[in-house]
Design a protein around this motif. Sequence first.
Motif, PDB file in Angstrom:
ATOM      1  N   LEU A  36       4.095   1.223  -1.109  1.00 32.12           N
ATOM      2  CA  LEU A  36       4.463   1.666  -2.605  1.00 32.12           C
ATOM      3  C   LEU A  36       3.845   1.940  -3.407  1.00 32.12           C
ATOM      4  N   ALA A  37       2.126   1.509  -3.671  1.00 32.47           N
ATOM      5  CA  ALA A  37       1.393   1.995  -4.506  1.00 32.47           C
ATOM      6  C   ALA A  37       0.696   4.115  -4.357  1.00 32.47           C
ATOM      7  N   LEU A  38       1.011   4.400  -3.097  1.00 29.80           N
ATOM      8  CA  LEU A  38       0.401   5.733  -1.953  1.00 29.80           C
ATOM      9  C   LEU A  38       2.015   6.391  -2.862  1.00 29.80           C
TER      10      LEU A  38
ATOM     11  N   LEU B 122       3.909   5.474  -5.267  1.00 32.93           N
ATOM     12  CA  LEU B 122       3.449   5.948  -6.847  1.00 32.93           C
ATOM     13  C   LEU B 122       2.493   6.973  -6.469  1.00 32.93           C
ATOM     14  N   VAL B 123       1.727   7.504  -6.401  1.00 35.21           N
ATOM     15  CA  VAL B 123       0.451   7.835  -6.629  1.00 35.21           C
ATOM     16  C   VAL B 123       0.690   9.425  -6.233  1.00 35.21           C
ATOM     17  N   VAL B 124       1.293   9.411  -5.460  1.00 36.88           N
ATOM     18  CA  VAL B 124       1.831  11.471  -4.672  1.00 36.88           C
ATOM     19  C   VAL B 124       3.729  11.620  -6.097  1.00 36.88           C
TER      20      VAL B 124
ATOM     21  N   ASN C   3       3.382  10.482  -8.827  1.00 39.86           N
ATOM     22  CA  ASN C   3       3.016  10.459  -9.892  1.00 39.86           C
ATOM     23  C   ASN C   3       2.079  11.912 -10.585  1.00 39.86           C
ATOM     24  N   ASN C   4       1.883  12.796  -9.554  1.00 35.63           N
ATOM     25  CA  ASN C   4       0.746  13.593  -8.820  1.00 35.63           C
ATOM     26  C   ASN C   4       1.695  15.103  -9.399  1.00 35.63           C
TER      27      ASN C   4
ATOM     28  N   GLU D 115       1.219  -1.585  -0.144  1.00 34.79           N
ATOM     29  CA  GLU D 115       0.082  -0.236   0.073  1.00 34.79           C
ATOM     30  C   GLU D 115       1.136   1.578   0.098  1.00 34.79           C
TER      31      GLU D 115
ATOM     32  N   VAL E  34       7.403  11.329 -15.148  1.00 28.95           N
ATOM     33  CA  VAL E  34       6.765   9.534 -14.521  1.00 28.95           C
ATOM     34  C   VAL E  34       5.913   9.412 -15.995  1.00 28.95           C
ATOM     35  N   MET E  35       5.664  10.157 -16.821  1.00 31.66           N
ATOM     36  CA  MET E  35       4.940   9.988 -17.962  1.00 31.66           C
ATOM     37  C   MET E  35       5.194   8.896 -19.067  1.00 31.66           C
TER      38      MET E  35
END
Lengths: 276, 168
Positions: free
Chosen positions: A23-25, A27-29, A31-32, A21, A38-39
Amino acid sequence: MRNLIVFLWRHNFFFLFLLLEALALLLVVNNNYYQRRVMINTTSDITGGMLSTVDEITAYVTLKNANQILSEENARLSNRLPSAYLRTDTAQFFVGDSLFRQQYQYISTTVISNTINRRNNYMKINKGRRHGLRPDMAVLAPNGVAGQIIEVSQNFSSVMSMLNSNTRINAKLKNSNQTGSMSWPGRDYRFGKLVDIPSHVSIHIGDTVVTSGYSHIFPEGQMLGTVEEFSPAPGDNFWEIKVRFSVDYNSLQYVYVVKNLMRDELLQLEKKQLTE
Amino acid sequence: MLLTNILRFVAILLLQVLVFTNVGVSGYIYPAFYVYFILLLPFETVGWVLLLSAFAMGISVDLFTNSLGINAAAAVFTAFVRPAAIRILRSAREYEPGIAPSIKDLGFRWFFMYAMILILIHHTVLFLVEAFTFDDFLQTLRRILASSAVTLGLALIAQLLFVKQDKK
């Protein structure tokens, strides 16, 4: 130490959950925050290739409709040709010997994936670096603004759609030439928001909103939409204007990438201005 | 059993990224149907396999939709609460090895509750992480409820289709 390992192992389900979780978050942060960087990873040619196959199928099914849009657009473009040229001022001095010099170059591309139901929407188009596309180029739909390129790979590009919380476009009211800033407040993909128009300017429902051309990305006078409703922004001397987009972002298929041939020159000029 | 689940993983992933991602009805609804994969994993799945396969599914969907991490976060959370949800839901039959979390083995009522709880949790995390704010919570809530209803409908349809096939 051994106890710790035993403890971790006994609750491995919980700790693995925390790890994944986090790791996923992360990535989200990231990414934002660093969205553009990151794109690169996600504009990969693998997913792009698959999506373009799907698009080929849907493109075939909607061929008739697409033909009609294209022919309508051809007519419109023929009318618009002179606006792609910058008139050099011959009354003062001569630059070369041409009256007009091309400022904007249009490159046609196909949308291979597109979303409208996120807060930050992106599309992918089927041309990339190989075709001369670069980040920060404008993307236009047949009847208005679609977005701008944020990342390119060899054969594909990621486009930040108008329907993205990071999109700000310099806009103006066509009849009064008052400039403001256009963005998308979320909720409904049919409506955008225009701010920074002073409240002494009179506005009417149905007024046309177009790009101002000040950003050197979008050519001047590209259709954005029409005024749907407007109200004074609370505690502010500006209007808050709800704009109905001229483009149906749910049915984008053929779009144009616009290359400003004089962008470098304009940016250099601005840089000079800043350093002096 | 393993092969079935791998095939199901690929099939559901493709269905999600090629079909359901593009079916945004009215802009509000985003059916995250791939959560169905997590629902259908066998009862005897070990914890870490459950979490890792959910993560793999989420991150795969993310790679296709330019939303790195968002679906992964929601999927991992769903996998984490799944054992607790199964414990809370009583069923007429024991959860013995060999029976699957499906309408066929445990009945419509059980599956409906099970799917509804997990889909609601999944979509709540998904849309909250996507919005990344509690501002305008009402709008997020509407999206959660509308999308959950559609996903639940799709999950039930998928179940009913396969139950029919098994009887033949």
